[in-house]
Design an enzyme around this catalytic site. Structure first.
Site, PDB file in Angstrom:
ATOM      1  N   ASP A   1      -8.808   3.948   3.739  1.00  0.00           N
ATOM      2  CA  ASP A   1      -7.374   4.031   3.472  1.00  0.00           C
ATOM      3  C   ASP A   1      -6.779   4.866   4.596  1.00  0.00           C
ATOM      4  OD1 ASP A   1      -4.834   4.587   2.651  1.00  0.00           O
ATOM      5  OD2 ASP A   1      -5.417   5.805   0.917  1.00  0.00           O
TER       6      ASP A   1
ATOM      7  N   LYS B   1       1.379   6.621  11.765  1.00  0.00           N
ATOM      8  CA  LYS B   1       1.267   5.287  11.172  1.00  0.00           C
ATOM      9  C   LYS B   1       2.637   4.599  11.140  1.00  0.00           C
ATOM     10  CE  LYS B   1      -0.238   3.156   6.842  1.00  0.00           C
ATOM     11  NZ  LYS B   1      -0.695   3.523   5.489  1.00  0.00           N
TER      12      LYS B   1
ATOM     13  N   GLU C   1      -2.575  -2.066   0.598  1.00  0.00           N
ATOM     14  CA  GLU C   1      -2.923  -0.876  -0.183  1.00  0.00           C
ATOM     15  C   GLU C   1      -2.791  -1.094  -1.692  1.00  0.00           C
ATOM     16  OE1 GLU C   1      -0.378   1.775   1.906  1.00  0.00           O
ATOM     17  OE2 GLU C   1      -1.720   1.780   3.633  1.00  0.00           O
TER      18      GLU C   1
ATOM     19  N   ASP D   1       3.249   1.883  -5.408  1.00  0.00           N
ATOM     20  CA  ASP D   1       2.560   2.694  -4.409  1.00  0.00           C
ATOM     21  C   ASP D   1       3.574   3.452  -3.570  1.00  0.00           C
ATOM     22  OD1 ASP D   1       1.157   3.750  -2.309  1.00  0.00           O
ATOM     23  OD2 ASP D   1       0.452   1.839  -1.497  1.00  0.00           O
TER      24      ASP D   1
END
Lengths: 588, 420
Positions: free
Chosen positions: A9, A71, A172, A194
């Site tokens: 992850d 990211k 994810e 999420d």
């Protein structure tokens, strides 16, 4: 046969590695038993490159050379609004590469984002190897559901630089669903909400008979914990201005300290109803006296500060339900993941919307890595009788007359997917047709991102609208997009393969790897790094230290390859030119 | 999977001449099978001769066939096994057999289901099929060209599932299949009776409890609604049964006469209004009420016809956009007839607005399911929307009404080709 396939992850704020074996999923923890690793990379004053906890710990003393939240930049174009907004918020410097990608100022040298990301991945890889006591080569890596092809590809490239072969990229939320449903006998529809450090995603899945079928996904690329933190940061600056009469927003070096304080307050407020902030000697006023900050924030005030952000996520949930064509009350289970999901305001809003209390069955910080590992295990062990039916992350199609996007394969189509459409010419006696392949996350904004293009030449001289070209799009389970165009008259065919594993040239990867290994003092970065972001590889560039004696004989090869890349980048550049793209239109 | 091989029981394997048998390093048993293959012995006989079970022989022959050593009469030898593929012969045969089903079978057969299937079983079949043919189930193995072939199979199964998942669509399609195959009425009834009998196999208990709760609440609500209506009906009936006062009766009579006059003058709207008033003054008089209803319907229809006439003009003047909107307006006024809906669909079709066209084509089909015209319009619109399977259902309905129409035949051929 493959050895272990680990699950990674790769988060905005924290990352996590996991593995599934016969005993089930488990997190691979590093020294000190820390189960997650801060997604931070830093260049120390001594010129050493560090990643993870060590980098996080020195962030305050070394703000200019500590890199976090990168990211948010991976696979992005420099001139996008999101990149610009992000550049304003962070303490380190970012700039544009020649190919309009993003580069980070890494101790005076410009380094592509994938390379920074690769340093973190390398840290995660060695952590896993330490925990397992053997080499690790294969991984399933997760990305936010809304990541586009470019961002997925960049993530793959980063892993490749770090010496990992990515067997699959999955979303994810999907990974969280796998972690939740693996090994259970279920017949349920689940929603995975999420909310992580930088992004928000919602996915709806049907889990039955061991098959995990993704029904719909929706999300916002720029909505996450950071935004909540920034609300608190803004509030702190406001309060300081109120009490001390000074605006400290312009002082960049204060940002990490205030941000950390804001983060701490946010975390405290999940357990306590009130949080105190004390920042003595924060800054010096012009008259030489110090500014001491003492603030108090309670839950109600925090809810008020972030109310619109929470509401925005709920709207996106509705969008996902609409896309799956199901009602909110047909959702059996809601799973919250991501650090921000601990916030009570969010939990209440989600329960309110779906009418089900959020499930506590999975760990919000570890489920994604575990789910990625589950997918790796499912793929590796063919006999498990379980399967993930994933979907296309974005709409795929062509750019037609008027710079409009025409969908061929819709978002949320189960892969492997295939679809065809007939297109035609818009001018009499048109000799060729240029096909610009693009993806779009939201058709209502008429925004799209070009993926590549090709030309179908030698059309018959015919009036506009009479030449029929059949265009077929195919997406396989690895996310590789193949497009072919057939002239129905002449049976002439042109193909293009858009992306897939192994996109980046082996040689370029090896160069970057070598650099990352040898980084000492000022990191060595050159144009080779940019190959990742689609600029031409310059023939005169060779690794600083020849890898082997064959290196020089490889040089002509490099030059040859570079011309191939050149063409691609030329085509990329000309995508801004709407000229020939005008010559095509969709036909029913 | 067995089906394809089973039909070979009576087939006679033949040696293929161009094969260099010694080079293949076959074991003795296989060699002795080869020795018995003379072009005369069929598979059944070979099994007996070799003292092998049919299953064992089948496996061995399949291997030989894949290596291009033997072939079967009338059956093209299976493509030489791909060096890039390490699927077992059984797995390959399973895929080849399924390819045949997809090429020739209908949606039910693709998922190995009976036409009377219910929603939950349909999904189960799709999930089971996915687990057999999705390339991910063979991850890490060399699939060669079987990867693409499995992808095609998976997509066909997904398409079949998505098509059949729509209850109404499935029932129409099932009926068609049953009619064609000449199955008996019992099966047909099963398809029709299925409505609320959605099976609940292995449903999550929590979910079932919630569904039951919702169902109970709905029932309660329905009952309440029914009681309310009952009461309303009672009140109405009472009112109707009571003879009104003399004065009101007189008024009603006058109003009715006025209405009749307006009717003769062709003013339908005013006439309807008068009849309605008359009915309120004399609620017991069914005649008034009936006349009001009838006149009102006629008035609306007249209006719709007027609009449609304008639309006709627009249509012949080459203005399909305007015409489409007007026909649509007419059709919205009188929904239970196909004539306006068909025209609206046709005009929208001309403007390439297939969503709108489908809306009205669908209405036309509902209003007149046995009309060739409405079926044809529906088929054309669906074809334009690339829903070839749906289009085929309507085209075949149209054909069942007019078996001679060459255009329909052509269309069916074209659609069948598209689907394949």
């Amino acid at each position: 046969m493959l050895t272990h396939i680990i699950g990674i992850d790769l988060g905005t704020t924290n990352s996590c590695v996991a593995l599934v074996d016969k005993e089930g999923p488990r997190v691979l923890s590093g020294a000190g038993d820390k189960r997650t690793v801060p997604s931070v990379v830093a260049l120390t004053a001594e010129g050493k490159c560090i990643a993870g906890s060590a980098a996080h710990e020195q962030a305050i003393t070394n703000p200019e050379n500590t890199f976090y939240s990168f990211k948010r930049l991976i696979g992005r174009r420099w001139n996008s609004r999101d990149t610009q907004e992000f550049a304003d918020k962070v303490a380190f410097n970012v700039s544009a590469s020649d190919s309009n990608a993003v580069e980070i100022d890494f101790g005076g040298k410009k380094v592509p984002v994938v390379q920074i990301s690769a340093m973190l991945l390398e840290e995660l890889k060695s952590l896993a190897e330490e925990a397992l006591g053997e080499d690790v080569e294969y991984a399933v890596v997760t990305v936010p559901a809304h990541f586009n092809d470019r961002q997925r590809q960049a993530t793959r490239d980063a892993a490749k630089i770090a010496g990992l072969t990515v067997v699959r990229i999955i979303n994810e939320p999907t990974a969280a669903a796998l972690a939740y449903g693996f090994g259970k006998k279920l017949g349920q529809r689940v929603a995975i909400y999420d909310i992580g450090g930088g992004t928000f995603d919602i996915s709806l899945l049907d889990i039955s008979d061991g098959v995990f079928e993704v029904l719909a996904t929706a999300g916002d690329a720029n909505l996450g914990g950071d935004d909540f933190d920034h609300r608190i940061v803004d509030w702190i600056f406001e309060e300081i201005e109120k009490t001390h009469g000074v605006d400290l927003r312009a002082q960049r070096d204060l940002k990490p300290r205030i941000k950390q304080a804001a983060e701490k307050m946010k975390v405290e407020l999940t357990g306590k109803s009130e949080s105190n902030l004390s920042l003595p000697y924060l800054a010096k006023k012009e008259d030489g006296t110090f500014i001491n900050v003492d603030l108090r924030l309670n839950r109600e005030k925090l809810s008020e500060l972030v109310e619109d952000l929470v509401h925005k996520t709920i709207e996106i949930c509705q969008k996902a339900l609409d896309a799956a064509d199901i009602q909110g009350d047909s959702i059996d289970q809601v799973i919250l993941i991501g650090g921000m999901s601990r916030m009570l305001t969010i939990q209440a809003a989600v329960e309110d919307f779906f009418g089900v209390p959020p499930s506590k069955a999975v760990h919000p910080d570890e489920a994604v890595a575990c789910g990625a590992a589950v997918q790796g295990y499912m793929l590796k062990e063919g006999e498990l009788d379980t399967l993930l039916l994933d979907v296309t992350p974005q709409h795929l199609g062509l750019v037609v007359t008027g710079n409009k996007f025409e969908t061929v394969i819709e978002k949320d189509t189960t892969v492997p997917a295939r679809s065809r459409k007939i297109f035609t010419t818009t001018r009499d006696n048109q000799e060729s047709l240029k096909f610009q392949i693009a993806q779009s996350s939201d058709l209502s904004f008429d925004e799209f991102e070009s993926l590549g293009e090709f030309l179908l030449p030698d059309l018959k001289s015919l009036p506009a609208g009479t030449v029929k070209i059949e265009v077929v799009f195919e997406v396989d389970t690895d996310g590789i997009v193949q497009v072919s165009a057939t002239d129905k008259e002449t049976e002439k065919v042109q193909n293009i393969e858009i992306s897939g594993p192994g996109e980046m040239e082996e040689h370029a990867v090896e160069q970057i790897r070598e650099h990352n290994r040898t980084i000492q003092g000022i990191p060595v970065v050159n144009a080779a790094g940019e190959v990742v972001t689609e600029t031409p590889l310059e023939p005169d560039v060779t690794p600083e230290e020849p890898l082997d004696t064959g290196a020089s004989s490889e040089q002509p090869d490099v030059a040859e390859k570079s011309s191939g890349v050149d063409e691609v980048s030329e085509a990329e550049d000309s995508t801004s030119d709407p000229g020939p793209a005008e010559d095509i239109e969709a036909q029913p | 999977m067995g089906a394809l091989v089973e039909e070979r029981l009576k087939q006679k394997p033949k040696l293929l001449k161009e094969v260099d048998v010694p080079a293949l390093n076959l074991d003795e048993e296989v060699l002795s099978i080869l020795a018995h293959i003379d072009g005369e012995n069929d598979c059944e006989k070979l099994a007996v001769l070799m003292k092998l079970s049919q299953e064992e022989l089948r496996t061995k022959l399949a291997l030989l066939e894949q290596n291009g050593v033997i072939g079967f009469e009338d059956v093209a030898p299976v493509a030489k096994s791909d060096a890039k593929c390490d699927l077992t012969p059984d797995e390959q045969n399973m895929i080849i057999a399924q390819e045949k089903v997809i090429a020739e079978g209908n949606y039910f057969e693709i998922l190995d289901l009976a036409p009377s299937v219910r929603g939950a079983d349909l999904r189960k079949a799709f999930l089971a099929g996915s687990k057999r043919f999705h390339p991910d189930m063979y991850f890490g193995r060399k699939l060669g060209d079987f990867r693409k072939r499995m992808e095609i199979i998976f997509r066909a199964m997904k398409e079949a599932h998505d098509f059949l998942a729509e209850d109404d669509q499935r029932k129409v399609y099932a009926k068609k299949i049953i009619e064609e195959s000449g199955l008996d009425q019992v099966v047909m009834d099963e398809v029709e009776d299925e409505d609320d009998a959605e099976s609940e196999i292995e449903m999550d208990p929590e979910r079932r409890a919630r569904l039951e709760l919702i169902e109970a609440q709905r029932k309660k609500k329905d009952e309440r609604q029914e009681r309310l209506e009952e009461r309303r009906r009672l009140i109405k009936d009472k009112r109707r049964s009571r003879v009104p006062a003399e004065g009101n009766l007189k008024k009603a009579k006058d109003l009715h006469e006025m209405g009749m006059e307006q009717l003769r003058a062709g003013d339908l709207y005013s006439a309807a209004a008068s009849f309605k008033l008359a009915s309120t003054f004399a609620p017991h008089n069914g005649e008034y009420r009936h006349q009001f209803k009838e006149t009102q319907d006629k008035a609306v229809e007249q209006k719709a016809i007027g609009i449609a006439e304008t639309a006709d003009l627009d249509s012949s003047a080459g203005n399909p956009g305007q015409a489409a909107r007007e026909y649509a307006q007419a059709s919205d006024l009188v929904q239970n007839t196909e004539r306006f809906a068909v025209r609206a669909a046709e005009e929208y079709f001309k403007t390439d607005d297939y969503d709108a066209a489908w809306f009205y084509a669908n209405r036309a089909v509902k209003a007149a399911p046995r009309s060739k015209k409405s079926r044809l319009v529906a088929a054309s619109v669906l074809e334009a929307r690339q829903d070839y399977a749906g289009a085929l259902v309507h085209a075949e309905m149209a054909q069942s009404i007019d078996k001679e129409d060459a255009n329909i035949k052509k269309m069916i051929k074209r659609l069948a080709k598209e689907i394949r």
